[in-house]
Design a protein around this motif. Structure first.
Motif, mmCIF file in Angstrom:
data_model
loop_
_atom_site.group_PDB
_atom_site.id
_atom_site.type_symbol
_atom_site.label_atom_id
_atom_site.label_comp_id
_atom_site.label_asym_id
_atom_site.label_seq_id
_atom_site.Cartn_x
_atom_site.Cartn_y
_atom_site.Cartn_z
ATOM 1 N N GLU A 173 59.990 -21.864 15.421
ATOM 2 C CA GLU A 173 60.829 -20.872 15.989
ATOM 3 C C GLU A 173 61.940 -20.554 15.289
ATOM 4 O O GLU A 173 62.636 -19.307 15.314
ATOM 5 C CB GLU A 173 61.279 -21.469 17.264
ATOM 6 C CG GLU A 173 60.257 -21.650 18.418
ATOM 7 C CD GLU A 173 61.035 -22.124 19.615
ATOM 8 O OE1 GLU A 173 61.959 -21.589 20.212
ATOM 9 O OE2 GLU A 173 60.595 -23.329 20.192
ATOM 10 N N ARG A 174 62.381 -21.521 14.190
ATOM 11 C CA ARG A 174 63.588 -21.141 13.390
ATOM 12 C C ARG A 174 63.511 -19.772 12.497
ATOM 13 O O ARG A 174 64.509 -18.885 12.252
ATOM 14 C CB ARG A 174 63.884 -22.265 12.432
ATOM 15 C CG ARG A 174 64.988 -22.103 11.368
ATOM 16 C CD ARG A 174 64.613 -23.015 10.101
ATOM 17 N NE ARG A 174 63.534 -22.701 9.215
ATOM 18 C CZ ARG A 174 62.900 -23.085 8.486
ATOM 19 N NH1 ARG A 174 63.613 -24.454 7.848
ATOM 20 N NH2 ARG A 174 62.143 -22.961 7.628
ATOM 21 N N ASP A 175 62.301 -19.435 12.293
ATOM 22 C CA ASP A 175 61.878 -18.225 11.434
ATOM 23 C C ASP A 175 61.569 -17.339 12.325
ATOM 24 O O ASP A 175 60.813 -16.245 11.571
ATOM 25 C CB ASP A 175 61.023 -18.635 10.251
ATOM 26 C CG ASP A 175 61.275 -19.782 9.444
ATOM 27 O OD1 ASP A 175 62.499 -19.736 9.252
ATOM 28 O OD2 ASP A 175 60.387 -20.436 8.825
ATOM 29 N N LEU A 176 61.911 -17.143 13.299
ATOM 30 C CA LEU A 176 61.452 -15.742 14.314
ATOM 31 C C LEU A 176 62.337 -14.705 13.742
ATOM 32 O O LEU A 176 61.440 -13.376 13.956
ATOM 33 C CB LEU A 176 61.808 -16.174 15.728
ATOM 34 C CG LEU A 176 61.317 -15.031 16.859
ATOM 35 C CD1 LEU A 176 59.900 -15.179 16.529
ATOM 36 C CD2 LEU A 176 62.016 -15.653 18.281
ATOM 37 N N ASP A 177 63.283 -14.634 13.394
ATOM 38 C CA ASP A 177 63.906 -13.496 12.547
ATOM 39 C C ASP A 177 63.171 -12.755 11.455
ATOM 40 O O ASP A 177 63.334 -11.603 11.262
ATOM 41 C CB ASP A 177 65.322 -13.742 12.246
ATOM 42 C CG ASP A 177 65.274 -14.905 10.910
ATOM 43 O OD1 ASP A 177 64.512 -15.816 11.134
ATOM 44 O OD2 ASP A 177 65.872 -14.721 10.147
ATOM 45 N N LEU A 179 59.417 -13.479 11.302
ATOM 46 C CA LEU A 179 58.002 -13.311 11.959
ATOM 47 C C LEU A 179 58.174 -11.945 12.585
ATOM 48 O O LEU A 179 57.252 -11.303 12.969
ATOM 49 C CB LEU A 179 57.767 -14.721 12.515
ATOM 50 C CG LEU A 179 57.789 -15.776 11.734
ATOM 51 C CD1 LEU A 179 57.266 -17.030 12.798
ATOM 52 C CD2 LEU A 179 56.488 -15.621 10.838
ATOM 53 N N GLN A 180 59.157 -11.839 13.518
ATOM 54 C CA GLN A 180 59.333 -10.601 14.285
ATOM 55 C C GLN A 180 59.103 -9.287 13.586
ATOM 56 O O GLN A 180 58.219 -8.338 14.027
ATOM 57 C CB GLN A 180 60.585 -10.598 15.039
ATOM 58 C CG GLN A 180 60.573 -9.739 16.403
ATOM 59 C CD GLN A 180 61.539 -9.988 17.314
ATOM 60 O OE1 GLN A 180 62.660 -10.289 16.940
ATOM 61 N NE2 GLN A 180 61.378 -9.760 18.450
ATOM 62 N N PRO A 181 59.665 -9.000 12.484
ATOM 63 C CA PRO A 181 59.470 -7.825 11.795
ATOM 64 C C PRO A 181 58.040 -7.622 11.175
ATOM 65 O O PRO A 181 57.498 -6.815 10.867
ATOM 66 C CB PRO A 181 60.693 -7.840 10.800
ATOM 67 C CG PRO A 181 61.152 -9.038 10.598
ATOM 68 C CD PRO A 181 61.099 -9.597 12.011
ATOM 69 N N LEU A 182 57.670 -8.902 10.708
ATOM 70 C CA LEU A 182 56.325 -8.952 10.090
ATOM 71 C C LEU A 182 55.281 -8.689 11.009
ATOM 72 O O LEU A 182 54.289 -8.065 11.045
ATOM 73 C CB LEU A 182 55.922 -10.335 9.744
ATOM 74 C CG LEU A 182 56.588 -10.583 8.075
ATOM 75 C CD1 LEU A 182 57.016 -12.173 7.835
ATOM 76 C CD2 LEU A 182 56.075 -9.932 7.252
ATOM 77 N N ALA A 183 55.459 -9.126 12.490
ATOM 78 C CA ALA A 183 54.458 -9.005 13.503
ATOM 79 C C ALA A 183 54.386 -7.430 13.966
ATOM 80 O O ALA A 183 53.340 -7.010 14.179
ATOM 81 C CB ALA A 183 54.952 -9.760 14.602
#
Length: 360
Positions: A173-177, A179-183
């Motif tokens: 969850e820490r790296d959601l910033d 992962l979100q643009p990658l997704a």
């Protein structure tokens, strides 16, 4: 050593298969108990993190049993301490024990992000999805401090390179910033390994991994942020957790999982005696029954390494497990989903470093 060790999946320093000599502590009656070979306090072994400069970072395989051809592992060894981990034998190549050494002596490839960027810069490089953290968990506890996995993901984002990752740790969850643009560009999928919903069993099977409810909560939060998530029921262990297959798939679907898979327990090399020892320590009443059933699915042996059977096994019990999985996947709505494939067309090679810097 006969007592279990709090926070550790193994309770012994089992020698690796390449060792020519072994050392065993023996109490000869002089000066009290014999000093153990592993240190002054074997009941509380501490984790040591050793930094190493890797020579390469992308591993390639052509196995028909796995859904990827390239993988990246920032760490060797894993502090999660999963008693069943198929990667434990890799520590034998380092002249270390696949037992306690595997979960207490962690090697961090501190130059992994730089190596990955260099690979992407090679002339003629062609992108294919990379599986991140396959051999050992990329989000094990030391990642909180070293942030190697995060830096690798930063390289993936910079170069628009597709990848998948699988973890037992809510730290993702820490790296959601990132992962979100990658997704949003169809460049990432995150899988959670959920072995059981029982926190007490989980604490014994995988003592330093996140609790099952924490993994499901992380799955739900990633899904809510638009990151595709899936679940792996792995490993399925007869008479230990296999009865939870349907419950795990249902809970994961409710948390947003759009794909599911399972893998039968694998016991290559030193993993077999280590897991048998774990059974005797934690589930002695069913230890023989568990191993007998496994051997029925492995042609009378503890393990078969052949393609096509090593992930699923064979025989009636293996067929029943697969049939249950197919029915559960259909029942909970996985079959009706059509996850978007990862996009390799967006890849952009990293810009070479310039002594003049960048003007734009």
């Amino acid at each position: 050593m006969t007592e279990t060790i709090k926070g550790r999946g193994s309770r012994q320093y089992l020698p690796g298969r390449f060792e020519q000599t072994t050392v065993e502590a023996v109490d000869d009656g002089w000066e009290g108990a014999a000093e153990p070979m592993s240190g002054p306090d074997p009941a509380r072994p501490r984790t040591e993190v050793r930094e190493e400069a890797a020579r390469g970072i992308i591993s390639r395989n052509d196995s028909p049993d796995v859904g990827f051809s390239r993988s990246v592992n920032p760490y060797r060894g894993c502090e999660h301490g999963c008693s069943y981990c198929f990667a434990r034998p890799s520590h034998a190549y380092l002249n270390l024990s696949p037992g306690l050494d595997f979960e207490t002596k962690i090697f961090a490839k501190t130059n992994a992000p730089e190596l990955l960027r260099r690979e992407f810069s090679r002339r003629g490089y062609r992108p294919e999805p990379i599986a991140l953290g396959i051999n050992t968990d990329a989000y094990q506890p030391v990642e909180r401090r070293l942030r190697l996995t995060r830096r690798l993901i930063e390289v993936m984002l910079e170069c628009r390179h597709p990848f998948t990752l699988i973890t037992k740790n809510a730290l993702v969850e820490r790296d959601l910033d990132l992962l979100q643009p990658l997704a949003a560009m169809d460049l990432v999928k995150v899988y959670f390994s959920v072995t059981t919903l029982d926190p007490h069993l989980s604490a014994r099977l995988e003592p330093r991994a996140a609790a099952p409810h924490a993994r499901l909560r992380a799955m739900e939060r990633l899904h809510a942020a638009g990151v595709p998530v899936g679940v792996m029921f792995a490993p399925a262990i007869p008479w230990v957790n296999d009865h939870e297959l349907e419950a795990v798939l249902e809970a994961a679907r409710q948390a947003g999982a759009e794909s599911a898979g399972y893998v039968l327990l694998r016991l290559p090399h030193e993993v077999a005696p280590l897991f048998r020892d774990w059974l005797q320590a934690h589930l002695p009443d069913r230890a023989e029954h568990v191993m007998s059933t496994l051997r029925q699915m492995r042609g009378g042996r503890d393990y078969e390494s052949g393609f096509g059977t090593r992930m699923r096994g064979r025989g009636q019990y293996a067929e029943l497990l697969e049939h249950r999985f197919v029915l559960a996947r259909r029942r909970f709505g996985y079959d009706g989903l059509r996850p978007r494939p990862l996009d390799c067309s967006r890849f952009t090679a990293p810009r070479p470093d310039s002594p003049q810097g960048e003007l734009f």
